[in-house]
Design an enzyme around this catalytic site. Structure first.
Site, short mmCIF file in Angstrom:
data_model
loop_
_atom_site.label_atom_id
_atom_site.label_comp_id
_atom_site.label_asym_id
_atom_site.label_seq_id
_atom_site.Cartn_x
_atom_site.Cartn_y
_atom_site.Cartn_z
N ARG A 168 23.46 70.74 65.70
CA ARG A 168 24.77 71.36 65.98
C ARG A 168 25.10 72.27 66.87
O ARG A 168 25.68 73.28 66.74
CB ARG A 168 25.16 71.64 64.80
CG ARG A 168 25.77 70.49 63.53
CD ARG A 168 26.42 69.35 64.22
NE ARG A 168 26.92 68.31 63.15
CZ ARG A 168 26.21 67.37 63.05
NH1 ARG A 168 25.08 66.92 63.40
NH2 ARG A 168 26.55 66.26 62.02
N SER A 253 32.66 67.11 58.73
CA SER A 253 31.88 68.32 58.12
C SER A 253 32.60 69.72 58.43
O SER A 253 32.77 69.94 59.56
CB SER A 253 30.51 68.28 58.46
OG SER A 253 29.87 67.15 58.15
N GLU A 349 30.92 74.62 60.30
CA GLU A 349 30.45 74.02 61.30
C GLU A 349 31.86 73.89 62.45
O GLU A 349 31.32 73.85 63.69
CB GLU A 349 30.29 72.68 61.09
CG GLU A 349 29.39 71.79 61.95
CD GLU A 349 29.63 70.40 62.40
OE1 GLU A 349 30.85 70.52 63.18
OE2 GLU A 349 29.25 69.56 61.80
N1 EPU Z 1 26.02 65.16 48.63
C1 EPU Z 1 26.44 65.46 47.50
N2 EPU Z 1 28.06 65.54 47.21
C2 EPU Z 1 28.68 65.41 48.41
C3 EPU Z 1 28.33 65.35 49.64
C4 EPU Z 1 27.10 65.02 49.86
O1 EPU Z 1 25.81 65.52 46.43
O2 EPU Z 1 30.02 65.58 48.11
C5 EPU Z 1 24.54 64.95 49.08
C6 EPU Z 1 24.41 63.39 49.26
O3 EPU Z 1 24.20 62.76 48.11
C7 EPU Z 1 23.16 63.39 49.86
C8 EPU Z 1 23.37 64.66 50.69
O4 EPU Z 1 24.05 65.64 50.01
O5 EPU Z 1 22.01 63.46 49.18
C9 EPU Z 1 23.59 64.49 52.37
O6 EPU Z 1 24.74 64.06 52.42
P1 EPU Z 1 25.19 63.14 53.51
O7 EPU Z 1 24.24 61.95 53.76
O8 EPU Z 1 26.57 62.54 53.39
O9 EPU Z 1 25.15 63.99 54.90
P2 EPU Z 1 25.62 65.47 55.00
O10 EPU Z 1 24.28 66.29 55.11
O11 EPU Z 1 26.62 65.90 54.04
C10 EPU Z 1 25.44 65.33 57.81
C11 EPU Z 1 26.59 65.51 58.83
C12 EPU Z 1 27.43 64.44 59.08
C13 EPU Z 1 26.87 63.16 59.18
C14 EPU Z 1 26.02 62.94 57.98
C15 EPU Z 1 25.27 61.40 58.01
C16 EPU Z 1 26.12 67.99 59.07
C17 EPU Z 1 26.96 69.42 59.14
N3 EPU Z 1 26.90 66.81 58.72
O12 EPU Z 1 26.56 65.16 56.53
O13 EPU Z 1 28.16 64.80 60.30
O14 EPU Z 1 27.92 62.29 59.29
O15 EPU Z 1 25.09 64.02 57.85
O16 EPU Z 1 24.18 61.67 59.06
O17 EPU Z 1 25.27 67.97 59.67
C18 EPU Z 1 30.24 65.89 61.11
O18 EPU Z 1 29.34 66.53 61.78
O19 EPU Z 1 31.34 66.24 61.25
C19 EPU Z 1 29.56 65.13 60.20
C20 EPU Z 1 30.16 64.09 59.46
#
Ligand code: EPU
Length: 362
Positions: A168, A253, A349
């Protein structure tokens, strides 16, 4: 040039922020004219109050009045520059909508951007924060970035390496490089990105290992997925987790994922054996901030006009009629609560623009 211009339609949070000056740029000539505009010169000079606004899908205005010059680059065009048996190089101008550009590449069976389907925003902003999702980052498909220096008016080309991409992040976000080193009031970069050259692959190369992409495909009876299947899967997973842009105000995010030391991770894992994590390097590990916020009890929380999305705790939402300050207050409460529970500082972010300054982290 417009004065006292409402940016409500130009920020996906949907806050009714006004800009003292606003100018859309549709051509290269518009950019060169801008550099002669006395208001622009004044804003850029004394106070560094210039903001390059793209799709507005990763920005939070701190104040309801942006006392400066908002530049809105909106050049259109997609050109194939070169192709051989294996790759295609495509130039895409900054004002093209990112998700439409991804759909264009997917419909032509060009591999590289399919996991980034449906990310809101425009092409010119994609390299700035090195957008990423579902195991892919745009840096892997960017060949070079074309900019105009807003101080000297010169065209510049940044090679992939010169963009200094990381999670990012890129040179276009770096404080050392920006017009406004203190980042106190505006511009992130002195370089206005007007086009990006991408290299995409013609031979099948799909990334299916992230999260539940494979499961989702299997559950839908797809054993030998095409690029179209993968893009459709990503879109379906996003639609389940993220608020619909234009319907509920958000910036995707709101926070970055947390990067902690292995020791810190072990400490948390003893208390919470189900903590998800992704390796970074020998000393550090990534813990999803969405999980931390969720475990701290915030998922689905609502206070007046703002809240935490009930399907993804990393996303803060504005239900309409609120003020940026409400989101900032909620941000601080969540940061404190996560810190008190886990001893981890989570950082925004989103780009926060205005007279507000982020606390300097240690
Ligand atoms: N999780 C929870 N509770 C929640 C949210 C997430 O327990 O409310 C856990 C999920 O179960 C999973 C882990 O956290 O084990 C990761 O969650 P997720 O796969 O939804 O991805 P993220 O790390 O929360 C990142 C990016 C997103 C992108 C997704 C998918 C960042 C800051 N965010 O989110 O990007 O869509 O991965 O690759 O790196 C954005 O940048 O605006 C964005 C949406």
């Amino acid at each position: 040039m417009e004065k006292n211009f409402s940016l409500r339609e130009l920020n996906t949070f949907g806050f009714d922020v006004r800009a003292r000056y606003f100018q859309e740029l549709k051509t290269m000539d518009d950019i060169h004219e801008l550099l002669q505009n006395p208001e622009f010169i004044a804003c850029r000079g004394a106070m560094n109050r210039v903001l390059i606004l793209s799709g507005g899908s990763n920005i939070l205005f701190y104040d309801e009045f942006y006392d400066g010059f908002v530049v809105y680059p909106n050049l259109k065009g997609i050109e194939v520059l070169y192709e051989n048996d294996e790759t295609v190089m495509i130039r895409c101008y900054c004002g093209e909508v990112w998700k439409d550009f991804v759909d264009y590449t997917v419909s032509r069976n060009l591999y590289g951007l399919e996991n980034l389907a449906d990310i809101p925003g425009k092409v010119g902003a994609a390299p700035v924060q090195n957008i990423g999702a579902y195991g892919a980052e745009v840096k892997d498909a960017v060949y070079q970035v074309h900019t105009i220096d807003l101080i000297t008016g010169q065209n510049k080309v940044f090679s992939n390496e010169e963009c200094r991409f990381s999670y990012r992040n890129s040179i276009f976000k770096s404080k050392e490089y920006g017009v406004n080193k203190s980042k106190k009031y505006g511009v992130e970069s002195r370089d206005l990105i007007f086009a990006v050259d991408f290299v995409l692959k013609k031979k099948t190369e799909l990334k299916l290992d992230y999260g539940n992409i494979r499961n989702y495909l299997a559950n839908n009876g797809i054993t030998n997925p095409t690029i179209q299947n993968v893009a459709a899967t990503v879109k379906a997973i996003r639609a389940e987790k993220l608020p619909e842009v234009g319907i509920v105000g958000s910036v995707g995010s709101f926070f970055q994922n947390a990067i902690v030391t292995i020791d810190k991770y072990q400490e948390i894992k003893e208390l919470y054996p189900d903590v998800p994590s992704y390796p970074i390097d020998a000393n550090n590990i990534k813990i999803p901030s969405g999980w931390l916020i969720d475990r701290a009890g915030w998922k689905g929380y609502r206070e007046n006009h703002v809240g935490v999305w009930d399907k993804q705790a990393l996303v803060l939402v504005h239900y309409g009629g609120g003020k940026p300050q409400e989101i900032l207050d909620l941000m601080k409460k969540i940061q404190e609560s996560v810190y008190n529970k886990f001893g981890i500082e989570i950082k925004p972010e989103v780009n926060i623009v205005g007279s507000y300054q982020l606390p300097v982290s240690s």
